[in-house]
Motif scaffolding. Sequence first.
Motif, PDB file in Angstrom:
ATOM      1  N   ARG A   1       0.769  -1.231   0.204  1.00  0.00           N
ATOM      2  CA  ARG A   1       0.150  -0.023  -0.060  1.00  0.00           C
ATOM      3  C   ARG A   1       0.878   1.173   0.037  1.00  0.00           C
ATOM      4  NH1 ARG A   1      -1.490  -3.584   3.337  1.00  0.00           N
ATOM      5  NH2 ARG A   1      -0.553  -2.784   5.391  1.00  0.00           N
TER       6      ARG A   1
ATOM      7  N   PHE B   1      -6.433   4.137  -7.003  1.00  0.00           N
ATOM      8  CA  PHE B   1      -5.196   4.039  -6.268  1.00  0.00           C
ATOM      9  C   PHE B   1      -3.823   3.994  -7.098  1.00  0.00           C
ATOM     10  CE2 PHE B   1      -1.865   1.225  -4.172  1.00  0.00           C
ATOM     11  CZ  PHE B   1      -1.743   2.061  -3.223  1.00  0.00           C
TER      12      PHE B   1
ATOM     13  N   THR C   1      -5.924   2.450   3.018  1.00  0.00           N
ATOM     14  CA  THR C   1      -6.533   2.763   1.723  1.00  0.00           C
ATOM     15  C   THR C   1      -8.038   2.724   1.847  1.00  0.00           C
ATOM     16  OG1 THR C   1      -6.753   0.755   0.515  1.00  0.00           O
ATOM     17  CG2 THR C   1      -4.417   1.794   0.291  1.00  0.00           C
ATOM     18  N   ASP C   2      -8.788   2.958   0.854  1.00  0.00           N
ATOM     19  CA  ASP C   2     -10.508   2.712   0.913  1.00  0.00           C
ATOM     20  C   ASP C   2     -10.726   1.542   0.211  1.00  0.00           C
ATOM     21  OD1 ASP C   2      -9.674   3.855  -1.312  1.00  0.00           O
ATOM     22  OD2 ASP C   2     -11.051   5.514  -1.398  1.00  0.00           O
TER      23      ASP C   2
ATOM     24  N   ASN D   1      -1.111   3.172   5.993  1.00  0.00           N
ATOM     25  CA  ASN D   1      -2.234   3.359   4.830  1.00  0.00           C
ATOM     26  C   ASN D   1      -3.112   2.363   4.512  1.00  0.00           C
ATOM     27  OD1 ASN D   1      -2.943   4.686   2.659  1.00  0.00           O
ATOM     28  ND2 ASN D   1      -1.707   3.810   1.386  1.00  0.00           N
TER      29      ASN D   1
ATOM     30  N   GLU E   1      -1.796   7.119  -6.054  1.00  0.00           N
ATOM     31  CA  GLU E   1      -0.714   6.740  -5.119  1.00  0.00           C
ATOM     32  C   GLU E   1       0.271   5.770  -5.522  1.00  0.00           C
ATOM     33  OE1 GLU E   1      -1.790   6.364  -0.847  1.00  0.00           O
ATOM     34  OE2 GLU E   1      -4.031   6.519  -1.504  1.00  0.00           O
TER      35      GLU E   1
END
Length: 306
Positions: A120, A268, A131-132, A129, A272
């Motif tokens: 991640r 993502f 994340t969603d 992190n 990121e």
Amino acid sequence: MATRNILVVGATGKQGGAVVKALLGLPKSNPPIHILALTRDASSARAKALADSSNGLVEPIQGDATNPKPIFDSKPKRSIHELFLVTTPGKATEESQAIPFIDAAAEHGVKHIVFSSVDRGGDARSWENPTDIPHFLAKHNIELYLRDKAAKSKFTWTILRPTAFLDNFSPGFFGSMFPAMWYKSLSPDTKLQLVSTNDIGVFAAKALTEPTDKWAGKAVSLAGDEITLAEAKDKFKKVVGKELPQTFTVLGAALLWGVKELGTMFSFFEKEGYGADITALKKEVPVQDFETWLRECSKWKDQIQK
């Protein structure tokens, strides 16, 4: 001579199967290893083939990851020294697959647990992190539980954090859908980190069998290549001799819209991205890049134009 029992969860699946293969490829050890291959159906053709091809080193064990106590209490009673744990999205949540297994392993004296998670953003950032992305978040929760449980127990742990799978390019429907989703959702200059399940198996086998002090308390992000889609297409044509299969982009867009988690995951990738240290990994293992994976992948080997 005592035998060292290693329990591999999902042994007939992609990651678990790669771990079994890597363990079988190791030099003979002292004490010798015996692989307990956990599968939902020990009588399946894949489980039987695994056992038959291993010269007695692999023993299929039938069980349910969400109810692991019978696995450890099965007859004949065995001491399980190391455990490879992997979870998959499905009817049962990933936490409900992993947490009972971690608890049962601790109760029954397992010495070392290797958990396959997901990167991640790099070795350090991944801890902070979640994340969603639902399955990323689930694996983050499991990581924290594993770390905290070990601090109160007598076992050690290693966390492996794979990036996107090179196996997503295997021949078939999803192999042509993956580039379409990539094309539709990522900028042309966005690079995506990729790893082969083969290398996940190699690192897991090392973490399960090498001296514990080398791997205890380590979380390692795994990747073998970092490329744009254009680079992937160039490499594919160079190796296989034809265009990378890619379905209609409208289908890729529809899947990203229809399966919300996929859309969130590709978002993502764009915003990121993964953060594995490929240079450092290559000092440990000659990890497969995209070209190497294509040349060594059994599903593409026969199609490579000489």
